[in-house]
Design a protein around this motif. Sequence first.
Motif, short mmCIF file in Angstrom:
data_model
loop_
_atom_site.label_atom_id
_atom_site.label_comp_id
_atom_site.label_asym_id
_atom_site.label_seq_id
_atom_site.Cartn_x
_atom_site.Cartn_y
_atom_site.Cartn_z
N SER A 242 0.84 -1.20 0.00
CA SER A 242 0.00 0.00 0.00
C SER A 242 0.87 1.25 0.00
N PHE A 244 0.14 3.92 1.36
CA PHE A 244 0.07 4.51 2.70
C PHE A 244 1.19 3.99 3.60
N TRP A 252 1.64 4.18 10.14
CA TRP A 252 0.66 3.40 9.38
C TRP A 252 0.12 2.32 10.31
N ASP A 293 -6.79 5.10 7.61
CA ASP A 293 -5.36 5.40 7.57
C ASP A 293 -5.02 6.77 8.13
N ASP A 344 -11.06 10.07 5.45
CA ASP A 344 -10.85 8.64 5.22
C ASP A 344 -12.00 8.04 4.42
N ASN A 358 -5.37 -0.57 2.00
CA ASN A 358 -4.48 -1.04 3.07
C ASN A 358 -4.60 -2.54 3.35
#
Length: 367
Positions: A242, A244, A252, A293, A344, A358
């Motif tokens: 991911s 992120f 994370w 996230d 989000d 994610n």
Amino acid sequence: MATTSETETVEQHRAERDARVAALRPAYQAELALGMDRLFEDRRETCPWCESKRLKVRLKTADYLQAKPGTFVLDQCADCRHIFQNPQLSKAGLDFYYRDFYEGLFEKELGAAFDSAGGDTGQRHIDRAKAMLTHLRPGRWLDVGTAAGEFCAGAKKVLPDTVFDGLDVGANVLKAKENGRIETAYQGFLPEHAETLAGRYDAVSMFHVLEHTVDQRAELEAARKVLRSGGHLMIEVPDPESHFAKLLGKYWVPWFQPQHLHFVSIGNLNRALRDMGFTVVAVDRREPHIPFDLLGGFGLMLLRFLPFRNEPWLSKKPGRNGTRLCKLFFTLGVPFFPVLHFLDRALAPLLRRTGFSNAYRVVARKN
């Protein structure tokens, strides 16, 4: 503005929690006096997935959620890209860091956080059951890592004729049986029960379980063993690829240290399943995404910088000024929560399609 009744409830909860912390502190302090080394295995020099020696540190972090002591390192293999905790928690370490988390001191707080994290968790359970329905209608389903059986209860709405059993290491699996969410409860790890349960199930699910396990391949082999021929295995895990994961670094949430031990990529997992005699019939990076996230990353950062917390593994209760300062830090952060919560969810449809998801799901059929 909080009412007098709400304020009194908060103060009562805080007083009850402080009393529980005080009761737990002597045992935790005695255990910490034995030293931290016993909580970790020796550091590995090779990748546990492919045995390559080309390892590099991906990140170093701490236990921001509970504030238990320790530094945790995630290494990444330069060849197969597998990410793993190194050194890994020992048996004593697993016991120490899991204690008072899913059950005990943090149970209610964690449950509330998870319930608010990803939106409608009940709908997520239903969607998982529907995803399995596109491949088969299971007569008997084993949910590994079932906790209190929330998935099984939700899936029953879609599969009313399916018999659900649950397996978990904690005591909540026994409560799931008592509450009628599952038919049979198995306490422990799947490889311990694989021989007894061989060939019994049409479906096995592992929702965010593999990342917690010491030996991922052993878990997959055990899942294959308990499945009937033609049975299906459904897996969801954090996606270490991911975007992120790089953008947020140690903040994370799916890194979830120190509990998450291994992060397998979707390519590595699919190849391993095929080598074990499975056919991968579905891969999904969109639906498993949990929109948390930004809010989760900010929450971890806030927890890291809260200057004083009252926890039994910390040597003493903070003084009055420390408690006030802690409340001030938290109060300053609260206005950002609804904004990040909104972002989000508003961005989720886009993030699911652009490499920011994610988590991923794999469904595989036993040949």
